[in-house]
Write a protein that holds these residues in place. Structure first.
Motif, mmCIF file in Angstrom:
data_model
loop_
_atom_site.group_PDB
_atom_site.id
_atom_site.type_symbol
_atom_site.label_atom_id
_atom_site.label_comp_id
_atom_site.label_asym_id
_atom_site.label_seq_id
_atom_site.Cartn_x
_atom_site.Cartn_y
_atom_site.Cartn_z
ATOM 1 N N LYS A 127 -8.205 -3.468 2.123
ATOM 2 C CA LYS A 127 -7.708 -4.506 3.010
ATOM 3 C C LYS A 127 -7.684 -5.883 2.339
ATOM 4 N N ILE A 128 -8.488 -6.049 1.300
ATOM 5 C CA ILE A 128 -8.569 -7.362 0.660
ATOM 6 C C ILE A 128 -8.176 -7.334 -0.821
ATOM 7 N N ILE A 129 -8.233 -6.151 -1.433
ATOM 8 C CA ILE A 129 -7.800 -6.006 -2.828
ATOM 9 C C ILE A 129 -6.828 -4.829 -2.892
ATOM 10 N N ALA A 130 -5.681 -5.068 -3.445
ATOM 11 C CA ALA A 130 -4.671 -4.010 -3.506
ATOM 12 C C ALA A 130 -5.146 -2.850 -4.360
ATOM 13 N N VAL A 131 -4.846 -1.664 -3.891
ATOM 14 C CA VAL A 131 -5.165 -0.457 -4.661
ATOM 15 C C VAL A 131 -4.428 -0.541 -6.000
ATOM 16 N N PRO A 132 -5.082 -0.202 -7.089
ATOM 17 C CA PRO A 132 -4.406 -0.244 -8.390
ATOM 18 C C PRO A 132 -3.052 0.476 -8.351
ATOM 19 N N GLY A 133 -2.026 -0.200 -8.890
ATOM 20 C CA GLY A 133 -0.670 0.347 -8.843
ATOM 21 C C GLY A 133 0.140 -0.200 -7.675
ATOM 22 N N PRO A 147 0.795 -1.236 0.000
ATOM 23 C CA PRO A 147 0.000 0.000 0.000
ATOM 24 C C PRO A 147 0.825 1.283 0.000
ATOM 25 N N THR A 148 2.047 1.236 0.472
ATOM 26 C CA THR A 148 2.871 2.457 0.505
ATOM 27 C C THR A 148 4.018 2.426 -0.507
ATOM 28 N N ASN A 149 4.107 1.361 -1.312
ATOM 29 C CA ASN A 149 5.151 1.246 -2.333
ATOM 30 C C ASN A 149 4.515 0.832 -3.653
ATOM 31 N N ARG A 150 4.359 1.783 -4.538
ATOM 32 C CA ARG A 150 3.707 1.534 -5.814
ATOM 33 C C ARG A 150 4.681 0.883 -6.796
ATOM 34 N N ILE A 151 4.115 0.248 -7.801
ATOM 35 C CA ILE A 151 4.932 -0.347 -8.858
ATOM 36 C C ILE A 151 5.632 0.780 -9.624
ATOM 37 N N PRO A 152 6.942 0.678 -9.851
ATOM 38 C CA PRO A 152 7.643 1.721 -10.616
ATOM 39 C C PRO A 152 6.988 1.944 -11.977
ATOM 40 N N GLU A 153 6.948 3.174 -12.408
ATOM 41 C CA GLU A 153 6.269 3.500 -13.671
ATOM 42 C C GLU A 153 6.945 2.849 -14.870
ATOM 43 N N ASP A 154 8.253 2.607 -14.783
ATOM 44 C CA ASP A 154 8.963 2.008 -15.918
ATOM 45 C C ASP A 154 9.010 0.484 -15.837
ATOM 46 N N TYR A 155 8.303 -0.101 -14.886
ATOM 47 C CA TYR A 155 8.332 -1.557 -14.724
ATOM 48 C C TYR A 155 7.509 -2.219 -15.830
ATOM 49 N N VAL A 156 8.126 -3.196 -16.513
ATOM 50 C CA VAL A 156 7.438 -3.952 -17.561
ATOM 51 C C VAL A 156 7.553 -5.438 -17.225
#
Length: 305
Positions: free
Chosen positions: A215-221, A133-142
């Motif tokens: 709490k049950i589904i990760a926030v998009p990203g 929840p506090t670490n989003r997927i990097p924008e350049d991640y493929v």
């Protein structure tokens, strides 16, 4: 005048046969004696040749030693034994290469168990990427995903690890199947919003519905499914914890590079409820430490364990 008849001895048939046998035996004895004589003669020649060869080698060595002692050490030229020979036997070349290879430092990465990575196909030299929840997927991640059957996609290398785990489970009488794998951000957004609407229909406020869904589904990203490295297996019910399949996974998943991503007693750290079905691929070297120490990924990456 009557001539005297010369007396001629007549041999019986048995005597004739006996005489013939004696003649044959005598001939065979003579032939055998001749053969033995030739063999002994040949052996004597070989012995004499070996003695002669040994004597000549000894004389040569003595001459070499005496000549080397007479020459000054400063004028000594390298002997042929010290120079690399192009006529070296294959076995000698192999032994020489193995010796030199053993002296060179290995450039292969070493796993947590100290074994070279080539002996551990699911060793991962890099630290796992943290998405929560506090670490989003990097924008350049493929993500590098591949089809894994039944319409699912998953990380290419992690798919190989899962297939190995699947075979091992089947051998132990355990059935595994995929409920969810890679989800792109659009799919994750759709799932999240649908769940929010369900809570709102139950009387939750917009914020309460959002918080309950997170709490049950990760926030998009922030979903590991969007990394292509997370699998939901067999069930989406917490009762899955009480099955033999769950116990097998907890005992063996690390052998194939997977971890139970959201353990029961780590909810205050992961901010995600206990999910006995959710497994994350991180590589065997990381997974074994995490599962053996009964920690979550956040603790492992922070070193707080």
């Amino acid at each position: 005048m009557m001539k005297k008849k010369r007396y001629q001895k007549r041999y019986t048939r048995a005597e004739i046969i006996r005489n013939r046998i004696l003649v044959v035996l005598v001939v065979l004895a003579l032939a055998l004696a001749a053969a033995c004589g030739l063999s002994m003669l040949g052996d004597g020649d070989e012995v004499s040749q070996e003695q002669s060869s040994s004597s000549s080698r000894s004389e040569t060595e003595q001459e070499q030693n005496s000549s080397s002692q007479e020459e000054p050490s400063s004028q000594e030229e390298p002997s042929s034994q010290e120079e690399p020979s192009s006529e070296q036997e294959p076995s000698e070349q192999s032994s020489s290469q193995e010796s030199s290879a053993g002296e060179e430092p290995s450039s292969q990465p070493v796993s947590a168990s100290g074994e070279p990575s080539e002996e551990d196909p699911f060793y991962e030299p890099e630290m796992p990427i943290l998405v929560n929840p506090t670490n989003r997927i990097p924008e350049d991640y493929v993500p590098d995903v591949a089809d894994m059957g039944n319409g699912y996609q998953f990380d290419r290398k992690a798919t190989q690890a899962y297939n190995e785990m699947l075979r091992a489970a089947n051998a132990d009488g355990i059935s595994l199947w995929v409920v969810s794998a890679y989800r792109d951000n659009d799919k994750q957004t759709t799932n999240f919003n649908n769940k929010v609407k369900e809570y709102e229909a139950m009387g939750y406020s917009a914020q309460e519905a959002y918080d309950a869904t997170a709490k049950i589904i990760a926030v998009p990203g922030t979903s590991e499914h969007s990394l292509g490295l997370a699998l939901d297996l067999n069930s989406l019910e917490q009762s899955f914890e009480n099955t033999e399949t769950y116990r097998w996974l907890v005992s063996h998943c690390a052998e194939y590079g997977f971890i139970l991503r959201y353990p029961k007693d780590k909810e205050d750290i992961t901010d995600i409820i206990f999910e006995p079905w959710h497994y994350r691929y991180v590589g065997t070297n990381h997974a074994k430490i995490i599962m053996e120490n009964k920690i979550c990924l956040e603790e492992y990456l922070s070193g707080d364990y």
